[in-house]
Design an enzyme around this catalytic site. Structure first.
Site, short mmCIF file in Angstrom:
data_model
loop_
_atom_site.label_atom_id
_atom_site.label_comp_id
_atom_site.label_asym_id
_atom_site.label_seq_id
_atom_site.Cartn_x
_atom_site.Cartn_y
_atom_site.Cartn_z
N CYS B 83 5.53 34.73 -26.24
CA CYS B 83 5.06 34.77 -27.63
C CYS B 83 4.66 36.17 -28.07
O CYS B 83 4.39 36.40 -29.25
CB CYS B 83 3.88 33.81 -27.81
SG CYS B 83 4.17 32.23 -27.04
N HIS B 332 4.69 30.00 -36.29
CA HIS B 332 4.86 30.79 -35.06
C HIS B 332 6.30 30.72 -34.55
O HIS B 332 6.58 30.04 -33.58
CB HIS B 332 3.87 30.26 -34.01
CG HIS B 332 3.91 30.98 -32.70
ND1 HIS B 332 4.17 32.33 -32.58
CD2 HIS B 332 3.73 30.52 -31.42
CE1 HIS B 332 4.13 32.67 -31.29
NE2 HIS B 332 3.89 31.59 -30.57
#
Lengths: 109, 385
Positions: B83, B332
């Site tokens: 991420c 995200h």
């Protein structure tokens, strides 16, 4: 897979891990020895999974716990018999009870 | 080391998109290059992130994007750091420019995941954990952060209401962001009624699976001064690691690498946490924002939940955190997130953030985490004349 639960221990400083390593994260010494754990420990933290991964699709809900083993290292385990947050607390005594595939099954002791 | 500046940014609308990550990243890159007042031919090297490219059966995306931008002859590389992929890519571009290897670099990150089922996406995300020792015991990505939440609640008395307050704030900020994925007000009732994904995390504690892309153009300070009257300089670009597997950490109530990267970043920038005017932090789950604001040093350890519930991190609060809506509200798209944080902070520092503008913001901090903290990036940006 060999029955039982194992860890790696640094012969120099005693640091242990239950994951994969070839050198000590505490003193840097190479050559860790494989030791069998007795299987008893306490819950350091946990969660109850309602939405699992594909491999555990048929098993939810169940607990996953990070466990402090009595020998002084932490491991993690699958607790299929714990199905709600009311059935488990940080600090609970647990023991290793076998495997399903790569999963280490733990039960409350 | 040479000074390095942000000269252009862009992001796509986050959410569900019809185009591929490749197409979205290309279009967003073009917008960032135009925002910089440049053309693709000015780019010396490109750094791309598309961690879940395999979900679209595509690797080696760099040359495809470069070719579509008409610069197929320029070097590109793909950076994967879960991420935190595109903040790691920004750090690489920064290093290239600071070292004098390049004058102008492009960074872009993007993801397309919406064609996957929830269970498929959950499985892909679990691959960012230690698959052999964590996922094999039945834990998912939300489950790992849930374990950190239980540890935090157990030690510091952090409550479900404190977790909820992070989600409610970030949803309300996302309402002010036209490019955000979730543009819906969240009430405490709706939070409490939402299903529990991994105790104690409800659905509304978790960021959504999003598609989207973001891009950043970096330039040497010398080039930036030629392009812009007002520059946004990268005062620090620091990364650090944490023991990869949760069970191997001494403490599960914070992310050590984030604290280390923050400390190094403040030392490099010659400032402290109190001087930051606005921050974008990695709130993949509500507990992650609480840990982030403690690890950075905005609040003392164990005080993050209280600060959140008391509004200290809202726009207009002591330190506005995630005015964009964060991962939670803005969305995200894994590899887009680091670059999207830069997009928000660049707009904030230039006073272009519209209704979510933090008044007079001059110093900004971006905190981006890979997986459960194995990779941590902290950037400090400052507007200068």
């Amino acid at each position: 897979m060999e029955e039982g639960i194992f860890a790696l221990r640094c012969g120099k400083c005693g640091w242990m891990t239950a994951t994969y390593a070839v050198a000590c994260a505490s003193c840097g010494t190479g050559g860790l020895e494989r030791v069998r754990l007795k299987g008893d420990g306490r819950v350091l933290s946990f969660t109850i999974l309602n939405v699992p991964t594909e491999e555990f699709a048929q098993d939810a809900p169940y607990a996953y716990a990070v466990i402090d083993m009595n020998e002084g290292c932490s491991t993690s385990g699958w607790m299929p018999s714990v199905r709600s947050a009311g059935d488990i607390e940080v600090g609970d005594s647990v023991r290793f009870s076998g495997r399903r595939g790569r999963a280490s099954i733990f039960v409350k002791s | 080391m040479r000074g390095v500046c942000v000269v252009g940014t862009a992001m796509s609308r986050f959410g569900k998109m019809s185009e591929s990550a490749r197409e979205s990243m290309t279009m967003t890159s073009m917008k960032a290059i135009e925002d910089a007042g440049l053309s693709p031919g000015d780019i010396g090297a490109a750094f791309y992130s598309n961690a879940f490219g395999v979900a679209e059966r595509q690797l080696h995306i760099g040359p495809l994007i470069n070719s579509a931008l008409g610069i197929g002859d320029r070097p590109s590389i793909a950076i994967e750091s879960a991420c935190s992929s595109s903040s790691a890519a920004i750090n690489e571009a920064y290093a290239h420019i600071a070292a004098g290897l390049e004058d102008i670099c492009l960074v872009a990150g993007g993801e397309k995941l919406s064609h996957l089922s929830t269970m498929e996406a959950t499985t892909y995300f679990a691959m960012g954990s230690d698959y052999t020792y964590e996922a094999s015991n039945g834990v998912t990505f939300p489950g790992l952060y849930a374990s950190m939440a239980v540890a935090h609640m157990n030690r510091y008395g952090t409550t479900q209401e404190m977790l909820a307050s992070v989600a409610i704030k970030n949803h309300s900020n996302a309402l002010l962001n036209p490019l955000a994925h979730l543009r819906k007000k969240l009430t405490m009732e709706a939070y409490k009624e939402s299903p529990v994904v991994a105790y104690p995390l409800h659905l509304y504690d978790c960021c959504p699976f999003s598609d989207g892309s973001a891009a950043v153009v970096l330039a040497s300070e010398e080039k930036a001064r030629e392009l812009k009257d007002e520059i946004v300089r990268i005062e620090a670009s620091e990364r650090a690691g944490t023991a990869a597997t949760l069970q191997d950490r001494r403490d599960m109530t914070g992310i050590e690498g984030a604290a280390v990267a923050s400390k190094r970043a403040f030392a490099r920038a010659g400032m402290d946490a109190a001087e930051v005017d606005v921050a974008e932090v990695h709130d993949c789950f509500t507990i992650a924002e609480i840990m982030a604001i403690e690890d950075i040093g905005f609040f003392r350890k164990g005080e993050g939940g209280r600060a959140s519930v008391e509004g200290e991190t809202a726009i207009g609060g002591r330190i506005p955190v995630n005015p964009s809506g964060g991962l939670k509200g803005k969305g995200h798209p894994v590899s887009a997130t680091g670059a999207a944080q830069f997009h928000e902070l660049y707009e904030q520092l230039l006073g272009k953030a519209g209704r979510r503008q933090v008044d007079g913001a001059e110093v900004a901090l971006a905190h981006n985490i890979g997986a459960t903290g194995g990779s941590c990036t902290v950037h400090i940006l400052r507007r200068r004349r």
